[in-house]
Design a protein around this motif. Structure first.
Motif, short mmCIF file in Angstrom:
data_model
loop_
_atom_site.label_atom_id
_atom_site.label_comp_id
_atom_site.label_asym_id
_atom_site.label_seq_id
_atom_site.Cartn_x
_atom_site.Cartn_y
_atom_site.Cartn_z
N ILE A 86 -13.13 7.77 0.49
CA ILE A 86 -11.72 8.01 0.17
C ILE A 86 -10.86 6.82 0.59
O ILE A 86 -9.97 6.38 -0.16
N LEU A 87 -11.13 6.27 1.77
CA LEU A 87 -10.38 5.10 2.25
C LEU A 87 -10.59 3.90 1.32
O LEU A 87 -9.66 3.13 1.07
N LYS A 88 -11.80 3.75 0.83
CA LYS A 88 -12.09 2.65 -0.09
C LYS A 88 -11.23 2.78 -1.35
O LYS A 88 -10.63 1.79 -1.81
N ASP A 89 -11.14 4.00 -1.89
CA ASP A 89 -10.32 4.23 -3.09
C ASP A 89 -8.85 3.96 -2.79
O ASP A 89 -8.13 3.36 -3.62
N GLU A 90 -8.39 4.36 -1.61
CA GLU A 90 -6.99 4.13 -1.24
C GLU A 90 -6.69 2.64 -1.09
O GLU A 90 -5.61 2.17 -1.47
N HIS A 91 -7.64 1.90 -0.56
CA HIS A 91 -7.46 0.45 -0.44
C HIS A 91 -7.43 -0.21 -1.81
O HIS A 91 -6.60 -1.11 -2.06
N LEU A 92 -8.31 0.20 -2.70
CA LEU A 92 -8.35 -0.37 -4.05
C LEU A 92 -7.06 -0.06 -4.81
O LEU A 92 -6.53 -0.92 -5.54
N ARG A 93 -6.54 1.15 -4.61
CA ARG A 93 -5.30 1.54 -5.28
C ARG A 93 -4.14 0.70 -4.75
O ARG A 93 -3.31 0.20 -5.54
N LEU A 94 -4.07 0.54 -3.43
CA LEU A 94 -3.00 -0.27 -2.86
C LEU A 94 -3.15 -1.73 -3.27
O LEU A 94 -2.15 -2.41 -3.52
N GLN A 95 -4.37 -2.21 -3.33
CA GLN A 95 -4.61 -3.59 -3.75
C GLN A 95 -4.08 -3.83 -5.16
O GLN A 95 -3.50 -4.89 -5.44
N SER A 96 -4.25 -2.86 -6.04
CA SER A 96 -3.78 -3.02 -7.43
C SER A 96 -2.26 -2.92 -7.55
O SER A 96 -1.68 -3.35 -8.55
N GLU A 97 -1.61 -2.36 -6.52
CA GLU A 97 -0.16 -2.18 -6.54
C GLU A 97 0.51 -2.96 -5.41
O GLU A 97 1.61 -2.62 -4.98
N ILE A 98 -0.16 -4.00 -4.93
CA ILE A 98 0.28 -4.68 -3.72
C ILE A 98 1.68 -5.28 -3.84
O ILE A 98 2.42 -5.33 -2.85
N GLU A 99 2.09 -5.70 -5.00
CA GLU A 99 3.38 -6.36 -5.14
C GLU A 99 4.55 -5.41 -4.87
O GLU A 99 5.63 -5.85 -4.47
N THR A 100 4.34 -4.14 -5.10
CA THR A 100 5.43 -3.18 -4.90
C THR A 100 5.20 -2.26 -3.70
O THR A 100 6.14 -1.62 -3.23
N ARG A 101 3.95 -2.21 -3.21
CA ARG A 101 3.64 -1.25 -2.14
C ARG A 101 3.07 -1.90 -0.88
O ARG A 101 2.48 -1.22 -0.04
N PHE A 102 3.27 -3.19 -0.70
CA PHE A 102 2.63 -3.87 0.43
C PHE A 102 3.10 -3.33 1.77
O PHE A 102 2.40 -3.45 2.77
#
Length: 300
Positions: free
Chosen positions: A188-204
């Motif tokens: 689950i943490l891996k998926d959350e990291h990948l999701r944040l990585q793909s949205e890093i410009e707005t959710r860093f």
């Protein structure tokens, strides 16, 4: 119930505890001594003493306060659950320290802080005693407490201690069976990291909470009361240091996400050497970021 009534009820119950330490016929200490021990004003002490007298626990004439009988559980005043929890006290106090509201070497006024954090003075005293084990506060030579502060030396020692704890957790983690809950947590943490990585410009900005969640999960595999106690302070400090340093925040958080993902994959491979190496890379980066944040605040 008004907060002033909260404070009186807490103070009165505290005075009952003090009264219970004395034998029938003994004299209670002076109002000044009681105020200091209870962490309240002499006005509150007098009101509490009057309540003791009205209940027939003491006779009070001038400076003479004689214990007539021992307190009973029925004498205590009801306290509604409106005080902050110990966990919330930890968060509020460390936030106060880590936001640099007070310099190192400041004497802590327990009575004032108990009002500020909305906790009884004796609870705050117990909290400070526990926190003293981590070197953030110490007892003063004449009583009371002294804030030692968050220094570069403290940051280095804490980072090194964190590495010891987390490397030990990694060694334990990779040996756990396939049906252990940590593997689903890591997925689950891996998926959350990948999701944040793909949205890093707005959710860093969201990385600090994910970082705390990630490290807490890893340390959770070690069932040790001392590790759990230390992890409270470590988590809060490493959580807040992301708030201090805004320089290249997005790039720094994106790099940390990549390090986390490498670490997760290494643990999933069950290769302890690879997992330790990935952990050390991230922990060293985190240590340098923490020290950089302190330099920005001129604490190094």
């Amino acid at each position: 119930m008004a907060r002033t009534d909260d404070r009186f009820r807490l103070a009165f119950n505290r005075l009952l505890d003090i009264c219970g330490r004395w034998d029938v016929g003994d004299q209670l200490p002076s109002e000044v001594v009681l105020a200091s021990e209870m962490g309240v004003s002499r006005t509150v002490v007098r009101a509490s003493l009057q309540r003791l007298s009205d209940k027939g626990l003491i006779t009070w004439q001038g400076r003479s306060k004689t214990v007539v009988r021992k307190p009973l559980s029925a004498d205590r005043l009801e306290i509604r659950d409106e005080m902050v929890s110990v966990a919330e006290l930890e968060r509020r106090f460390l936030e106060w320290v880590l936001r640099f509201d007070v310099p190192a070497g400041t004497a802590l006024n327990v009575a004032q802080l108990s009002r500020q954090f909305n906790v009884p003075a004796h609870i705050l005293q117990e909290f400070l005693a526990g926190l003293s084990r981590f070197g953030l506060v110490e007892r003063g030579s004449k009583g009371g407490w002294l804030l030692l502060g968050f220094t570069s030396e403290f940051a280095i020692e804490l980072s090194d201690f964190r590495a010891v704890l987390e490397l030990n957790a990694v060694r334990n983690l990779v040996e756990l069976p396939d049906d252990h809950e940590i593997w689903s947590q890591l997925s689950i943490l891996k998926d959350e990291h990948l999701r944040l990585q793909s949205e890093i410009e707005t959710r860093f900005h969201d990385f600090s909470k994910l970082d705390e969640k990630f490290h807490t999960a890893i340390n959770s595999v070690v069932k040790n009361r001392f590790v759990l106690e230390a992890q409270k302070v470590i988590s809060l400090i490493f959580h807040y240091h992301y708030m201090w340093d805004k320089t290249h925040e997005m790039q720094r958080n994106a790099a940390a996400i990549r390090e986390h993902l490498d670490w997760i994959e290494a643990m999933e491979s069950r290769d302890v050497g690879r997992a330790e190496a990935a952990a050390l890379r991230h922990l060293r980066t985190s240590k340098q970021t923490l020290l950089s944040s302190l330099r920005d605040h001129q604490l190094v």
